[in-house]
Design an enzyme around this catalytic site. Sequence first.
Site, PDB file in Angstrom:
ATOM      1  N   ASP A 163       3.285   5.650  -7.020  1.00  0.00           N
ATOM      2  CA  ASP A 163       4.425   5.414  -6.127  1.00  0.00           C
ATOM      3  C   ASP A 163       5.726   5.223  -6.874  1.00  0.00           C
ATOM      4  O   ASP A 163       6.802   5.468  -6.324  1.00  0.00           O
ATOM      5  CB  ASP A 163       4.150   4.209  -5.228  1.00  0.00           C
ATOM      6  CG  ASP A 163       3.079   4.534  -4.214  1.00  0.00           C
ATOM      7  OD1 ASP A 163       3.069   5.678  -3.746  1.00  0.00           O
ATOM      8  OD2 ASP A 163       2.263   3.668  -3.912  1.00  0.00           O
ATOM      9  N   HIS A 214      -2.284  -1.727 -10.019  1.00  0.00           N
ATOM     10  CA  HIS A 214      -3.197  -1.071  -9.084  1.00  0.00           C
ATOM     11  C   HIS A 214      -4.500  -1.865  -9.044  1.00  0.00           C
ATOM     12  O   HIS A 214      -4.946  -2.365 -10.071  1.00  0.00           O
ATOM     13  CB  HIS A 214      -3.477   0.382  -9.522  1.00  0.00           C
ATOM     14  CG  HIS A 214      -4.035   1.196  -8.413  1.00  0.00           C
ATOM     15  ND1 HIS A 214      -5.371   1.231  -8.109  1.00  0.00           N
ATOM     16  CD2 HIS A 214      -3.414   1.976  -7.489  1.00  0.00           C
ATOM     17  CE1 HIS A 214      -5.561   2.007  -7.066  1.00  0.00           C
ATOM     18  NE2 HIS A 214      -4.401   2.474  -6.666  1.00  0.00           N
ATOM     19  N   HIS A 261       0.893  -1.188   0.000  1.00  0.00           N
ATOM     20  CA  HIS A 261       0.000   0.000   0.000  1.00  0.00           C
ATOM     21  C   HIS A 261       0.920   1.224   0.000  1.00  0.00           C
ATOM     22  O   HIS A 261       1.672   1.417  -0.942  1.00  0.00           O
ATOM     23  CB  HIS A 261      -0.930  -0.087   1.207  1.00  0.00           C
ATOM     24  CG  HIS A 261      -2.034   0.924   1.254  1.00  0.00           C
ATOM     25  ND1 HIS A 261      -2.375   1.703   0.187  1.00  0.00           N
ATOM     26  CD2 HIS A 261      -2.892   1.288   2.265  1.00  0.00           C
ATOM     27  CE1 HIS A 261      -3.379   2.503   0.523  1.00  0.00           C
ATOM     28  NE2 HIS A 261      -3.706   2.283   1.787  1.00  0.00           N
TER      29      HIS A 261
HETATM   30  N1  CMC Z   1       4.516  -7.188 -10.671  1.00  0.00           N
HETATM   31  C1  CMC Z   1       4.285  -8.352 -11.315  1.00  0.00           C
HETATM   32  N2  CMC Z   1       3.078  -8.905 -11.484  1.00  0.00           N
HETATM   33  C2  CMC Z   1       2.030  -8.253 -10.970  1.00  0.00           C
HETATM   34  C3  CMC Z   1       2.170  -7.024 -10.309  1.00  0.00           C
HETATM   35  C4  CMC Z   1       3.472  -6.489 -10.162  1.00  0.00           C
HETATM   36  N3  CMC Z   1       3.666  -5.318  -9.533  1.00  0.00           N
HETATM   37  N4  CMC Z   1       0.968  -6.591  -9.890  1.00  0.00           N
HETATM   38  C5  CMC Z   1       0.087  -7.508 -10.314  1.00  0.00           C
HETATM   39  N5  CMC Z   1       0.708  -8.512 -10.956  1.00  0.00           N
HETATM   40  C6  CMC Z   1       0.094  -9.672 -11.621  1.00  0.00           C
HETATM   41  C7  CMC Z   1      -0.381 -10.706 -10.625  1.00  0.00           C
HETATM   42  O1  CMC Z   1       0.631 -11.670 -10.365  1.00  0.00           O
HETATM   43  C8  CMC Z   1      -1.572 -11.280 -11.341  1.00  0.00           C
HETATM   44  O2  CMC Z   1      -1.088 -12.169 -12.347  1.00  0.00           O
HETATM   45  P1  CMC Z   1      -1.966 -13.462 -12.770  1.00  0.00           P
HETATM   46  O3  CMC Z   1      -3.255 -12.921 -13.309  1.00  0.00           O
HETATM   47  O4  CMC Z   1      -1.123 -14.156 -13.787  1.00  0.00           O
HETATM   48  O5  CMC Z   1      -2.130 -14.260 -11.509  1.00  0.00           O
HETATM   49  C9  CMC Z   1      -2.192 -10.078 -12.042  1.00  0.00           C
HETATM   50  O6  CMC Z   1      -1.094  -9.187 -12.263  1.00  0.00           O
HETATM   51  C10 CMC Z   1      -3.284  -9.378 -11.260  1.00  0.00           C
HETATM   52  O7  CMC Z   1      -2.728  -9.009  -9.998  1.00  0.00           O
HETATM   53  P2  CMC Z   1      -3.513  -9.011  -8.612  1.00  0.00           P
HETATM   54  O8  CMC Z   1      -2.568  -9.374  -7.518  1.00  0.00           O
HETATM   55  O9  CMC Z   1      -4.772  -9.801  -8.754  1.00  0.00           O
HETATM   56  O10 CMC Z   1      -3.895  -7.502  -8.486  1.00  0.00           O
HETATM   57  P3  CMC Z   1      -4.419  -6.810  -7.179  1.00  0.00           P
HETATM   58  O11 CMC Z   1      -5.469  -5.862  -7.612  1.00  0.00           O
HETATM   59  O12 CMC Z   1      -4.799  -7.788  -6.108  1.00  0.00           O
HETATM   60  O13 CMC Z   1      -3.124  -6.050  -6.633  1.00  0.00           O
HETATM   61  C11 CMC Z   1      -1.501  -4.410  -6.218  1.00  0.00           C
HETATM   62  C12 CMC Z   1      -2.877  -4.698  -6.827  1.00  0.00           C
HETATM   63  C13 CMC Z   1      -1.258  -2.908  -6.248  1.00  0.00           C
HETATM   64  C14 CMC Z   1      -1.473  -4.867  -4.748  1.00  0.00           C
HETATM   65  C15 CMC Z   1      -0.425  -5.173  -7.055  1.00  0.00           C
HETATM   66  O14 CMC Z   1      -0.470  -4.726  -8.398  1.00  0.00           O
HETATM   67  C16 CMC Z   1       0.985  -5.004  -6.478  1.00  0.00           C
HETATM   68  O15 CMC Z   1       1.362  -5.764  -5.568  1.00  0.00           O
HETATM   69  N6  CMC Z   1       1.760  -4.008  -6.999  1.00  0.00           N
HETATM   70  C17 CMC Z   1       3.065  -3.731  -6.461  1.00  0.00           C
HETATM   71  C18 CMC Z   1       2.936  -2.913  -5.196  1.00  0.00           C
HETATM   72  C19 CMC Z   1       2.548  -1.480  -5.474  1.00  0.00           C
HETATM   73  O16 CMC Z   1       3.126  -0.801  -6.321  1.00  0.00           O
HETATM   74  N7  CMC Z   1       1.566  -0.980  -4.687  1.00  0.00           N
HETATM   75  C20 CMC Z   1       1.133   0.421  -4.755  1.00  0.00           C
HETATM   76  C21 CMC Z   1      -0.240   0.576  -5.291  1.00  0.00           C
HETATM   77  S1  CMC Z   1      -0.629   2.296  -5.608  1.00  0.00           S
HETATM   78  C22 CMC Z   1      -0.673   3.016  -4.062  1.00  0.00           C
HETATM   79  C23 CMC Z   1      -1.902   2.684  -3.286  1.00  0.00           C
HETATM   80  O17 CMC Z   1      -3.010   3.114  -3.703  1.00  0.00           O
HETATM   81  O18 CMC Z   1      -1.780   2.003  -2.254  1.00  0.00           O
END
Ligand code: CMC
Length: 444
Positions: A383, A326, A285
């Site tokens: 970020d 995101h 986050h």
């Molecule tokens: N690097 C590699 N793969 C990723 C990433 C990433 N940063 N983010 C998502 N994926 C992949 C994930 O493995 C999944 O693949 P598959 O469909 O093959 O299983 C797919 O993309 C969908 O991901 P998800 O985990 O279902 O997406 P989510 O909505 O649960 O997670 C997130 C969103 C922000 C937690 C995630 O994208 C992440 O961990 N990003 C890195 C951390 C980050 O930059 N966070 C800041 C977010 S912006 C600030 C805020 O508002 O907090």
Amino acid sequence: MSSESDSASGNNDYGKAKLFVNDKLVSEFDVVSDSMGSEIAILGSSLRADGIKNIGSPLSFYDPGYSSVASCSSDITYVKGDGDKGLLFYRGFPIEDLADSCDFMGVSYLLFYGDLPEKASLEEFGDDIKQYMILDEQIADFLNGYRRDAHPITIMHGITAALSSLYIDIDANDFSKREQIFKRVLAKMPTIAAMAYKYNVGKPFVPPRTDLSYAANFLNMMFSSSLDESEPNPVFVKALDKIFSLHADHEQNASTSTVRMVGSTQANPFSCLASGIAALSGPIHGGANEACLSMLEEIGDVANIDKYIAKAKDKEDSFRLMGFGHRVYRNYDPRAKIMRSICHEVLEQHEDIDPIFELALKLEEIALNDEYFIERNLYPNIDFYSGITLRAMGIPTNMFTTIFALGRMPGWFSQWSEIYEKGSSKICRPRQIYTGNLQKNINL
Ligand code: CMC
């Protein structure tokens, strides 16, 4: 129907939703859309009563991560993430317009009061805040209980919680009391954050100045000495002000939902804000800006990018590209677009480019052209650029999340205040699906 459901009535033209379990009609629900006509919600809080009546066993919706749950109705912030373009509006104003024409004080005023201020009201608001920036001595003494190397977000969390011992018996139903506390929150937080930094580096604290703007005051408290009467770099001041504004609210993310959940128990507002800080501190986050910089340092060289991109794509590897993706924006984060241009303005202040920035720009280019990231709509988020910008301003990495928290204060506070404004005071109490042991007997 709860008061929360009653107030979720943007547009009622969507009729009814019917829920069948084993072909048996269990319940009928009203369906409403938000005022933009983009989110459609089933008003589901009657499910438990009707479900029990109709099929004899309690029903609930199982949705860990709450991705299909609208937890409240709110007039504050609108985020739309699918379709061609990511949208973010504060009180109806697009973030791009606000970033162009409004500073963080104006954005904070807008979020809390619901409309943009006249010039005189904005000045009065800013002056009021400057009056309250000094921290009470007893609270400042708290700092000495922390280890010198304590993370600033941990210190901010603890001291914010401690403020609840000073501001007691707040009648949160009274708007004027909420307004007083709002000004104190905005005033005290930069002081707490700057004190946490000075404590970390073992230097004397620099008090706030009434002649400086909000962002300039924070930079001055961080980087000057008390004898220094110069003003911080105006490009950095402008960049920090925009970072605050871009982070100011983002509807029901993990930390804001936490503030609302704790708020639903009628807890003290400072305790609610402290819970928001705790939720924000996690690396996926608000901690992502710090995690992103640590990742860039770990990658270390442009030559290693391919190896790390492969790790991010490998399902057996837990590594993720920090600063990418995101939950809501399945296209470009509109804040990231603005942040990217601010980032370049700040980078232009330096004659020599830090290799980390070159690495970041190369990583951005490679990921944006990689099938894995394209298919999953994984774009750089705010970020990614805020981390690089803050580093270029000389802010140490362990202050990044604290700066995010400073920016998010008006959003958290306005969301907390809205609970009282809308009279939606139902305590949050989700259900669970129990997967533990059946009843056991104690055989001693
Ligand atoms: N690097 C590699 N793969 C990723 C990433 C990433 N940063 N983010 C998502 N994926 C992949 C994930 O493995 C999944 O693949 P598959 O469909 O093959 O299983 C797919 O993309 C969908 O991901 P998800 O985990 O279902 O997406 P989510 O909505 O649960 O997670 C997130 C969103 C922000 C937690 C995630 O994208 C992440 O961990 N990003 C890195 C951390 C980050 O930059 N966070 C800041 C977010 S912006 C600030 C805020 O508002 O907090």
